[in-house]
Design an enzyme around this catalytic site. Structure first.
Site, short mmCIF file in Angstrom:
data_model
loop_
_atom_site.label_atom_id
_atom_site.label_comp_id
_atom_site.label_asym_id
_atom_site.label_seq_id
_atom_site.Cartn_x
_atom_site.Cartn_y
_atom_site.Cartn_z
NE ARG A 41 11.89 -8.44 -5.72
CZ ARG A 41 11.76 -7.48 -5.69
NH1 ARG A 41 12.55 -6.98 -5.36
NH2 ARG A 41 10.59 -7.08 -6.21
N GLY A 86 5.66 -8.57 -14.03
CA GLY A 86 5.89 -6.91 -15.14
C GLY A 86 5.66 -6.02 -13.90
CE1 TYR A 149 3.55 -3.34 -17.61
CE2 TYR A 149 2.16 -2.75 -18.44
CZ TYR A 149 2.77 -3.24 -18.20
OH TYR A 149 1.85 -5.07 -17.89
CE LYS A 153 3.99 -6.23 -19.66
NZ LYS A 153 5.39 -7.57 -18.99
CB THR A 184 -4.80 -8.51 -10.94
OG1 THR A 184 -5.02 -7.72 -10.60
CG2 THR A 184 -5.15 -9.35 -12.37
#
Length: 253
Positions: A41, A86, A149, A153, A184
């Site tokens: 986005r 995700g 979540y 998954k 990350t």
């Protein structure tokens, strides 16, 4: 020396490919010779060489289809789909609103399904294609604090195997990568400070958390001719898995 992975001439879409694991995946596929498109986005300031950006909210089925159609029409083909986008903020399930549940489910489960549906006719026309769903260890074990979540998954893993069986006749391979505890840009939010991250890393059999290149190399392999007979697989990229917690309790007793 390992054989080089070649994806010359292939066209690939990597969702959520502007940062984190997705960016590493996009860069690796581009290095292998693919024409790589990432979506999101918000356009990033920079992208890896050979990677282009298209703005899209893939949670919207119409936007997802238009995105795939645009890529296929612009490049004349559509070979690879990596459903990487995700994630979820932590939220106690008793506090999760219907809107929150819907948003997390759409991003982590429905968006990959919408994109796979849109990609199917183009891949079937080529008599081959590769879809890689980036799943999570949260979908294979309890996921307290991120229950929606984890459930999404888990659904993605089931979807992977179902599509592999339905679309095998079209020579479309569908596989999943189960990512373990990953380092990350959100590592501090997920695991805590540097000391906590080191403790997490040391608890894993290989002594470190998953890095972007680990997932990127696994993805490139699954997209390559070397994996031409692999479909419906769940490739665990988790450094050997999480140590059973009870072992430390027994040791300390």
């Amino acid at each position: 020396m390992l054989p080089a992975i070649k994806l010359d001439g292939q066209v690939a879409l990597v969702t959520g490919g502007t940062r984190g694991l997705g960016r590493a995946i996009a860069a690796r596929l581009a290095e292998a010779g693919a024409k790589v498109i990432v979506c999101g986005r918000n356009k990033p300031d920079t992208l890896p060489p050979g990677v282009t950006y298209i703005s899209s909210d893939i949670r919207d089925p119409e936007q997802a289809r238009k995105l795939v159609d645009h890529i296929a029409e612009s490049h004349g083909r559509f070979d690879v789909l990596v459903n990487n986008a995700g994630g979820s903020p932590a939220c106690a399930i008793e506090e999760a609103s219907p809107g929150f549940i819907d948003a997390i489910t759409r991003l982590n489960l429905l968006a990959p399904l919408y994109l796979a549906q849109a990609a199917h006719p183009y891949m079937a026309k080529l008599e081959g294609g590769s879809i890689v769903n980036i799943a999570s260890v949260s979908g294979t074990r309890p996921s307290p604090g991120t229950a929606v979540y984890g459930a999404a998954k888990a659904g993605l893993l089931n979807l992977t195997q179902s599509l592999a069986q339905e679309w095998g006749k079209d020579e479309i391979r569908v596989n999943a990568i189960i990512v373990g505890l990953a380092h990350t840009e959100n590592a501090e939010i997920t695991y805590g400070g540097t000391k906590a991250q080191q403790q997490v890393a040391q608890s894993l059999p290989l002594g470190r958390m998953c890095e972007g290149d680990d997932v990127a190399n696994a993805t490139a392999f699954l997209c390559s001719p070397m994996a031409r007979y692999i479909s419906g697989a769940r490739l665990e990229v988790d450094g050997g898995g999480e140590r059973p917690y009870f072992l430390d309790l027994v040791k300390g007793s």
